[in-house]
Write a protein that holds these residues in place. Structure first.
Motif, PDB file in Angstrom:
ATOM      1  N   GLN A 337      39.765  33.090  54.285  1.00 13.33           N
ATOM      2  CA  GLN A 337      40.894  33.470  53.054  1.00 13.33           C
ATOM      3  C   GLN A 337      42.442  33.774  53.882  1.00 13.33           C
ATOM      4  O   GLN A 337      43.348  34.089  52.831  1.00 13.33           O
ATOM      5  CB  GLN A 337      40.416  34.756  52.230  1.00 13.33           C
ATOM      6  CG  GLN A 337      39.221  34.129  51.197  1.00 13.33           C
ATOM      7  CD  GLN A 337      38.641  35.394  50.567  1.00 13.33           C
ATOM      8  OE1 GLN A 337      38.898  36.517  50.972  1.00 13.33           O
ATOM      9  NE2 GLN A 337      38.039  35.077  49.240  1.00 13.33           N
ATOM     10  N   THR A 338      42.336  33.868  54.707  1.00 10.99           N
ATOM     11  CA  THR A 338      43.705  34.091  55.649  1.00 10.99           C
ATOM     12  C   THR A 338      44.826  33.473  55.249  1.00 10.99           C
ATOM     13  O   THR A 338      44.812  32.061  54.935  1.00 10.99           O
ATOM     14  CB  THR A 338      43.336  34.099  57.073  1.00 10.99           C
ATOM     15  OG1 THR A 338      42.410  34.937  57.532  1.00 10.99           O
ATOM     16  CG2 THR A 338      44.867  34.823  57.798  1.00 10.99           C
ATOM     17  N   GLY A 339      46.065  34.006  55.003  1.00 10.17           N
ATOM     18  CA  GLY A 339      47.228  33.393  54.607  1.00 10.17           C
ATOM     19  C   GLY A 339      47.879  32.900  55.652  1.00 10.17           C
ATOM     20  O   GLY A 339      47.731  32.676  56.735  1.00 10.17           O
ATOM     21  N   ASN A 340      49.308  33.399  55.414  1.00  9.78           N
ATOM     22  CA  ASN A 340      50.262  32.642  56.559  1.00  9.78           C
ATOM     23  C   ASN A 340      50.644  34.003  57.488  1.00  9.78           C
ATOM     24  O   ASN A 340      50.842  35.087  56.889  1.00  9.78           O
ATOM     25  CB  ASN A 340      51.499  32.078  56.013  1.00  9.78           C
ATOM     26  CG  ASN A 340      51.120  30.704  55.688  1.00  9.78           C
ATOM     27  OD1 ASN A 340      50.242  29.847  56.077  1.00  9.78           O
ATOM     28  ND2 ASN A 340      51.885  30.375  54.408  1.00  9.78           N
ATOM     29  N   GLY A 341      50.870  33.812  58.655  1.00  5.21           N
ATOM     30  CA  GLY A 341      51.325  34.685  59.694  1.00  5.21           C
ATOM     31  C   GLY A 341      50.447  35.704  60.346  1.00  5.21           C
ATOM     32  O   GLY A 341      49.366  35.870  59.954  1.00  5.21           O
ATOM     33  N   ALA A 342      51.012  36.389  61.260  1.00  3.16           N
ATOM     34  CA  ALA A 342      50.258  37.609  62.014  1.00  3.16           C
ATOM     35  C   ALA A 342      49.901  38.629  61.135  1.00  3.16           C
ATOM     36  O   ALA A 342      48.600  39.086  61.089  1.00  3.16           O
ATOM     37  CB  ALA A 342      50.995  38.195  63.030  1.00  3.16           C
ATOM     38  N   ALA A 343      50.493  38.925  60.065  1.00  3.85           N
ATOM     39  CA  ALA A 343      50.147  39.979  59.219  1.00  3.85           C
ATOM     40  C   ALA A 343      49.014  39.892  58.286  1.00  3.85           C
ATOM     41  O   ALA A 343      48.168  40.575  58.117  1.00  3.85           O
ATOM     42  CB  ALA A 343      51.361  40.514  58.500  1.00  3.85           C
ATOM     43  N   ALA A 344      48.863  38.501  58.124  1.00  3.97           N
ATOM     44  CA  ALA A 344      47.813  37.982  57.184  1.00  3.97           C
ATOM     45  C   ALA A 344      46.383  38.038  57.981  1.00  3.97           C
ATOM     46  O   ALA A 344      45.414  38.280  57.459  1.00  3.97           O
ATOM     47  CB  ALA A 344      47.951  36.630  56.880  1.00  3.97           C
ATOM     48  N   VAL A 345      46.498  37.796  59.388  1.00  6.14           N
ATOM     49  CA  VAL A 345      45.305  37.913  60.289  1.00  6.14           C
ATOM     50  C   VAL A 345      44.991  39.463  60.323  1.00  6.14           C
ATOM     51  O   VAL A 345      43.734  39.764  60.229  1.00  6.14           O
ATOM     52  CB  VAL A 345      45.490  37.494  61.614  1.00  6.14           C
ATOM     53  CG1 VAL A 345      44.259  37.565  62.343  1.00  6.14           C
ATOM     54  CG2 VAL A 345      45.843  35.916  61.373  1.00  6.14           C
ATOM     55  N   GLY A 346      45.760  40.409  60.576  1.00  7.61           N
ATOM     56  CA  GLY A 346      45.582  41.605  60.397  1.00  7.61           C
ATOM     57  C   GLY A 346      44.977  42.368  59.244  1.00  7.61           C
ATOM     58  O   GLY A 346      44.020  42.850  59.089  1.00  7.61           O
ATOM     59  N   GLU A 347      45.635  41.681  58.039  1.00  6.44           N
ATOM     60  CA  GLU A 347      45.017  42.002  56.639  1.00  6.44           C
ATOM     61  C   GLU A 347      43.473  41.621  56.598  1.00  6.44           C
ATOM     62  O   GLU A 347      42.458  42.156  55.792  1.00  6.44           O
ATOM     63  CB  GLU A 347      45.908  41.576  55.808  1.00  6.44           C
ATOM     64  CG  GLU A 347      45.685  42.265  54.197  1.00  6.44           C
ATOM     65  CD  GLU A 347      46.278  41.197  53.347  1.00  6.44           C
ATOM     66  OE1 GLU A 347      45.933  41.406  51.980  1.00  6.44           O
ATOM     67  OE2 GLU A 347      47.503  40.775  53.647  1.00  6.44           O
TER      68      GLU A 347
END
Lengths: 376, 250
Positions: A337-347
């Motif tokens: 379900q990860t979105g775009n970008g590094a922050a999405a991976v962290g989330e």
């Protein structure tokens, strides 16, 4: 923030209703902050009929200097106060030409906090959408696991054993340490009240039942959620950001079979095994405390034999099997379900760990109720 | 002849023991658009990362207005870094921040500009790269070409004297790529900054470069330097001719 404030380069003089700003020196990002505040203050205090910007002695100006000029020009224009410039250098004019009055259009999108009702609506929709996604994922996972059982050769066993090694074998030291410490702490905590009643021997009962039935599977699953569930989410999430998931899909390889099934199978295999080790080390911790209280290992083992029933071990291991399924499943789902970008991976990683632990505790509660009514 | 803004002397760069660039020297003059070119794996990106101070050379010096960026520490290093702005190949915009916040970040840290000034200045930078109105968009919400332009706007946040661009037109369609080339030329003229561009896109090289150097993978040295049209039309070196005429190596 800058370490030192430069000497002022803007000098304001007011005479006959005309406010004159004289720039003496460089008007750059170091000096413009002070000049900006000074200019605003002078405009506020004097309420002029006309303003002159004298740049005859301006030695240099960068974007910040141009921004100050644009700020004064546009502000005075909106207040209908005449604004005149003197001595603007060629390169300053060149940059100014990029920003004629009204050149800066208003931002197209305003980011305002949503209203209360919008927030409630969005949250509700998000929860429902997530529930639907979890349901769909569960269905897809079940289908793929059934297919894997029917066609074991379709499973990517190489990937599966790799996960077993990374998430299982490599987790052994931490699982052993936590198990040992849990047994040790539990025994020590129990020792004080038990001693008051001369019932220290029953520490073995308490440690044995708690570790085998509850804490062994629970602690193993929580370690697995923190260590491997997060890793699954981060790995799949990064693949999603790098469009590797899209590449799998367009190659005709379903991500569930290719990425999720090996991780879930590995998790199903390794969680009960790790739980066995957590249990053993937990009991070892209890043994150490009992030995320090003067009991022999034989007495401790005999007491364990009396306290534990044969059903306690498989019931704990079955729980751990389910916990393993939940941890791997939620980790993979959040990764997908990860979105775009590094922050999405962290989330995604955070959601995998939090979701994993919540599901483990919920499942544990359901197991407790079920076992109670089944008399296990 | 004006004083060089960047002077590279006897630079040798290596990863572990593998030398990638071997003893090269060149100068970059203020206000020019200087392009580093060469085939894949020739060390363009390695040189780029040395020039912006990310890597330390095995030997040699990289002087930016007389200060060696590779050996500078503390305040001196910070002062040198204030003179440069870097736009990376991928844009490298901070995904959780809007374009406006991306550009304001350096201003908030390194200037005492009032809040209103920082916002106006950031909006002006966006306007300059043709992104007026996109202040509140997240990087993930705009196209690749727009991200590259936003990255240039961020690199210009503190009005550096030198702008380094890594493969600015890579992966862009011809029209967007031409727009970006025009933007670089316009910024060079308007702002008077020096551009150091790493690219192997021939149309871009001819559109923007005042001067180029060409690196070669085999000898690990500069094999050509000068104006791109001169190199294309007059170079006797087969490697240079092959590159400019897009000849196959097989």
């Amino acid at each position: 923030m800058p370490s030192s404030s430069p000497s002022p380069v803007l000098h304001a003089g007011f005479a006959n209703g005309t406010l004159t700003f004289v720039v003496d020196g460089p008007l750059d990002s170091n000096s413009t902050g002070a000049a900006w505040r000074q200019a605003d203050r002078a405009l506020h205090q004097n309420r002029p009929d006309a303003v002159v910007f004298d740049a005859t002695r301006m030695t240099y100006a960068d974007g910040a200097g141009v921004a100050l000029y644009v700020h004064l020009r546009d502000r005075l224009f909106s207040d209908a106060i005449p604004f005149h410039a003197r001595g603007l250098a060629g390169n300053f004019r060149l940059l100014l030409d990029e920003f004629p009055p009204d050149a800066l259009e208003a931002p197209w999108r305003l980011r305002q906090p949503p209203s209360f009702f919008e927030s409630v609506g969005r949250s509700t929709f998000s929860v429902l959408k997530d529930a639907a996604a979890q349901l769909a994922f569960t269905g897809e996972l079940v289908v793929n696991l059934c297919r894997a059982m029917a066609h074991p050769r379709s499973v990517r066993w190489g990937d599966t054993w790799l996960v077993v090694e990374r998430a299982g074998v490599n987790a052994f030291p931490i699982v052993a340490l936590i198990g040992f410490l849990v047994g040790l702490i539990l025994a020590f905590q129990a020792a004080i009240p038990m001693k008051q009643f001369g019932a220290e021997l029953f520490i073995a009962d308490l440690v044995g039942m708690s570790v085998i039935r509850e804490l062994g599977p629970l602690m193993t699953a929580i370690i697995l959620a923190g260590r491997s569930g997060s890793a699954f989410a981060a790995e799949i999430g990064t693949m999603s950001v790098n469009e590797e998931i899209n590449a799998l899909t367009t190659l005709g390889l379903p991500s569930a079979r290719f990425l999720v099934v090996p991780k879930v199978l590995a998790s199903l295999l390794l969680t009960p095994l790790l739980t066995v080790f957590t249990n053993l080390f937990g009991l070892l911790g209890g043994l150490l405390v009992m030995a320090s209280l003067g009991f022999s290992p034989i007495a401790y083992l005999n007491e364990l034999k009396v306290a534990l029933h044969f059903g306690d071990i498989p019931s704990g291991l079955f729980k751990s099997l389910v916990f393993g399924l939940l941890v791997a499943g939620i980790g993979c789902l959040r990764g997908l379900q990860t979105g775009n970008g590094a922050a999405a991976v962290g989330e995604s990683t955070t959601r995998a760990v939090v979701g994993g632990i919540v599901l483990i505790v919920l499942a544990d509660g359901l197991f407790s109720i079920t076992y109670y009514y089944l008399g296990i | 002849m004006c004083e060089a803004i960047i002077r590279v002397d006897s630079l040798t760069a290596a990863y572990d023991r593998e030398v990638v660039i071997d003893d090269i020297s060149f100068v970059i003059n203020p206000g020019e658009v200087f392009v580093v070119l060469g085939g894949s794996g020739c060390g363009k990106s390695t040189l780029f990362k040395h020039l912006i101070g990310l890597y330390k050379p095995v030997a040699g010096t990289i002087l930016i207005e007389g200060d060696d960026i590779a050996r500078a520490e503390g305040d001196l290093r910070l002062r040198i870094l204030r003179k440069i702005g870097v736009a990376y190949q991928s844009g490298a915009l901070f995904g959780s921040m809007t374009l406006l916040q991306n550009i304001r970040l350096a201003m908030e840290e390194f200037t005492d500009l009032p809040d209103e000034a920082m916002t106006l200045l950031a909006r002006m930078k966006l306007k300059l790269v043709g992104l007026g109105g996109f202040e509140n968009y997240l990087p993930g919400e705009i196209s690749g070409g727009m991200q590259k332009r936003a990255a240039i706007a961020r690199a210009m946040a503190l009005d550096p004297k030198i702008l380094f661009l890594d493969e600015p037109s890579a992966g862009l369609d011809p029209v967007t790529s031409a727009d970006l080339d025009a933007l670089i030329k316009r910024l060079a003229r308007t702002l008077g900054v020096t551009f150091v561009v790493v690219t192997h896109e021939l149309p871009s090289i001819f559109a923007i470069a005042d001067r180029v150097i060409m690196l070669d993978k085999r000898v690990k040295k500069i094999v050509a330097a000068g104006k791109p049209a001169d190199l294309r039309d007059h170079s006797e070196d087969p490697r240079v001719r092959q590159f400019f005429n897009r000849e196959s190596s097989v």
